[in-house]
Design a protein around this motif. Structure first.
Motif, PDB file in Angstrom:
ATOM      1  N   SER A  37    -100.660 -21.782  55.694  1.00 16.73           N
ATOM      2  CA  SER A  37     -99.604 -22.600  55.100  1.00 16.73           C
ATOM      3  C   SER A  37     -98.442 -22.759  56.079  1.00 16.73           C
ATOM      4  O   SER A  37     -97.989 -21.792  56.683  1.00 16.73           O
ATOM      5  N   ARG A  38     -97.974 -23.983  56.225  1.00 21.82           N
ATOM      6  CA  ARG A  38     -96.851 -24.282  57.115  1.00 21.82           C
ATOM      7  C   ARG A  38     -95.902 -25.246  56.400  1.00 21.82           C
ATOM      8  O   ARG A  38     -95.975 -26.459  56.578  1.00 21.82           O
ATOM      9  N   PRO A  39     -94.988 -24.711  55.590  1.00 24.94           N
ATOM     10  CA  PRO A  39     -94.028 -25.574  54.903  1.00 24.94           C
ATOM     11  C   PRO A  39     -93.201 -26.372  55.916  1.00 24.94           C
ATOM     12  O   PRO A  39     -92.795 -25.842  56.953  1.00 24.94           O
ATOM     13  N   ALA A  40     -92.972 -27.634  55.609  1.00 23.69           N
ATOM     14  CA  ALA A  40     -92.237 -28.515  56.523  1.00 23.69           C
ATOM     15  C   ALA A  40     -90.765 -28.124  56.591  1.00 23.69           C
ATOM     16  O   ALA A  40     -90.163 -27.723  55.594  1.00 23.69           O
ATOM     17  N   ILE A  41     -90.199 -28.265  57.797  1.00 24.50           N
ATOM     18  CA  ILE A  41     -88.783 -28.004  58.030  1.00 24.50           C
ATOM     19  C   ILE A  41     -88.053 -29.344  58.062  1.00 24.50           C
ATOM     20  O   ILE A  41     -88.530 -30.303  58.675  1.00 24.50           O
ATOM     21  N   ALA A  42     -86.878 -29.400  57.423  1.00 24.16           N
ATOM     22  CA  ALA A  42     -86.135 -30.656  57.279  1.00 24.16           C
ATOM     23  C   ALA A  42     -85.608 -31.204  58.601  1.00 24.16           C
ATOM     24  O   ALA A  42     -85.695 -32.402  58.857  1.00 24.16           O
ATOM     25  N   VAL A  43     -85.048 -30.342  59.457  1.00 21.10           N
ATOM     26  CA  VAL A  43     -84.404 -30.782  60.689  1.00 21.10           C
ATOM     27  C   VAL A  43     -84.785 -29.836  61.817  1.00 21.10           C
ATOM     28  O   VAL A  43     -84.825 -28.621  61.628  1.00 21.10           O
ATOM     29  N   LYS A  44     -85.046 -30.399  62.998  1.00 20.11           N
ATOM     30  CA  LYS A  44     -85.357 -29.558  64.166  1.00 20.11           C
ATOM     31  C   LYS A  44     -84.074 -29.061  64.805  1.00 20.11           C
ATOM     32  O   LYS A  44     -83.057 -29.727  64.752  1.00 20.11           O
ATOM     33  N   ALA A  45     -84.157 -27.899  65.423  1.00 20.49           N
ATOM     34  CA  ALA A  45     -83.018 -27.347  66.166  1.00 20.49           C
ATOM     35  C   ALA A  45     -82.778 -28.222  67.393  1.00 20.49           C
ATOM     36  O   ALA A  45     -83.715 -28.651  68.056  1.00 20.49           O
ATOM     37  N   ILE A  75     -91.204 -19.537  58.491  1.00 19.98           N
ATOM     38  CA  ILE A  75     -90.907 -18.958  59.804  1.00 19.98           C
ATOM     39  C   ILE A  75     -92.081 -19.219  60.754  1.00 19.98           C
ATOM     40  O   ILE A  75     -91.886 -19.499  61.934  1.00 19.98           O
ATOM     41  N   ASP A  76     -93.294 -19.178  60.230  1.00 16.85           N
ATOM     42  CA  ASP A  76     -94.459 -19.518  61.050  1.00 16.85           C
ATOM     43  C   ASP A  76     -94.366 -20.980  61.511  1.00 16.85           C
ATOM     44  O   ASP A  76     -94.671 -21.296  62.665  1.00 16.85           O
ATOM     45  N   THR A  77     -93.925 -21.864  60.613  1.00 13.69           N
ATOM     46  CA  THR A  77     -93.718 -23.271  60.984  1.00 13.69           C
ATOM     47  C   THR A  77     -92.713 -23.352  62.129  1.00 13.69           C
ATOM     48  O   THR A  77     -92.940 -24.055  63.119  1.00 13.69           O
ATOM     49  N   PHE A  78     -91.600 -22.645  61.982  1.00 14.66           N
ATOM     50  CA  PHE A  78     -90.556 -22.641  63.010  1.00 14.66           C
ATOM     51  C   PHE A  78     -91.101 -22.152  64.346  1.00 14.66           C
ATOM     52  O   PHE A  78     -90.869 -22.778  65.388  1.00 14.66           O
ATOM     53  N   MET A  79     -91.841 -21.065  64.337  1.00 16.00           N
ATOM     54  CA  MET A  79     -92.362 -20.485  65.574  1.00 16.00           C
ATOM     55  C   MET A  79     -93.341 -21.431  66.276  1.00 16.00           C
ATOM     56  O   MET A  79     -93.420 -21.455  67.494  1.00 16.00           O
ATOM     57  N   THR A  92     -88.573 -29.550  51.502  1.00 19.85           N
ATOM     58  CA  THR A  92     -88.458 -29.505  50.050  1.00 19.85           C
ATOM     59  C   THR A  92     -87.823 -28.162  49.692  1.00 19.85           C
ATOM     60  O   THR A  92     -88.452 -27.114  49.865  1.00 19.85           O
ATOM     61  N   PRO A  93     -86.553 -28.174  49.244  1.00 18.11           N
ATOM     62  CA  PRO A  93     -85.881 -26.906  48.935  1.00 18.11           C
ATOM     63  C   PRO A  93     -86.630 -26.090  47.876  1.00 18.11           C
ATOM     64  O   PRO A  93     -87.302 -26.649  47.002  1.00 18.11           O
ATOM     65  N   TYR A  94     -86.510 -24.778  47.999  1.00 14.26           N
ATOM     66  CA  TYR A  94     -87.133 -23.878  47.032  1.00 14.26           C
ATOM     67  C   TYR A  94     -86.263 -23.780  45.779  1.00 14.26           C
ATOM     68  O   TYR A  94     -85.050 -23.648  45.877  1.00 14.26           O
ATOM     69  N   GLU A 105     -97.993 -20.191  49.061  1.00 13.36           N
ATOM     70  CA  GLU A 105     -97.801 -20.262  50.513  1.00 13.36           C
ATOM     71  C   GLU A 105     -98.130 -18.933  51.192  1.00 13.36           C
ATOM     72  O   GLU A 105     -98.803 -18.906  52.224  1.00 13.36           O
ATOM     73  N   MET A 106     -97.673 -17.852  50.624  1.00 10.22           N
ATOM     74  CA  MET A 106     -97.856 -16.552  51.255  1.00 10.22           C
ATOM     75  C   MET A 106     -99.298 -16.053  51.163  1.00 10.22           C
ATOM     76  O   MET A 106     -99.729 -15.258  51.994  1.00 10.22           O
TER      77      MET A 106
END
Length: 158
Positions: free
Chosen positions: A62-70, A94-98, A37-39, A56-57
């Motif tokens: 909190s782990r905001p969802a990422i649209a696409v995986k690398a 970034i925590d979600t990504f990690m 969900t874009p900010y 979130e902060m």
């Protein structure tokens, strides 16, 4: 020769500009960490304690969802992770990504953009989320950083 990725989250475009310049300077692949969900501008209003970014902060889980995986993360030995500094640390996405990848055996280097705030505890936070990785202390850059400066700094790992 190690394979390098520059992954980044950008809210205003400043971090994107630096990440693209870095990837080009060191010959790395580039991946944008896009929120599902874009900010919006209202979401990013840090002065409103009820804004999405503030909520979130203030919730360390909190782990905001990422649209696409690398694609094919296992191929990378070195991963630069870029972000704007929010509340003196990395944004929750970034925590979600990690937590979304196995970084074991990889070198992870945070870099950030900010008008003045440093990275705070970002490297330590990211290390806790990336078991088996070597997360080094990163660096903050202004949006106007030169390609030469980025290459000189990032080139020590890439």
């Amino acid at each position: 020769m190690s394979k390098t990725l520059v992954a980044y989250f950008s809210a205003s475009g400043t971090t994107a500009k630096v990440a693209k310049k870095m990837a080009e300077a060191i010959g790395a692949d580039l991946f944008e960490i896009k929120p599902e969900t874009p900010y919006t501008g209202a979401d990013l209003n840090w002065q409103n304690k009820n804004s999405r970014s503030s909520v979130e902060m203030n919730d360390r889980s909190s782990r905001p969802a990422i649209a696409v995986k690398a694609a094919d993360m296992p191929q990378y030995d070195v991963v630069f992770v870029g972000f704007p500094v929010w509340w003196y640390r990395e944004p929750s996405i970034i925590d979600t990504f990690m937590e979304s990848y196995d970084f074991a055996g990889k070198t992870v280097i945070p870099f950030a953009t900010s008008g003045g705030s440093g990275l705070g505890d970002s490297a330590a936070n990211m290390q806790k989320l990336a078991k088996g990785a070597k997360v080094v202390n990163g660096k903050r850059f202004s949006g106007s950083v030169s390609s030469e400066e980025l290459k000189a700094w990032a080139g020590q790992w890439a």
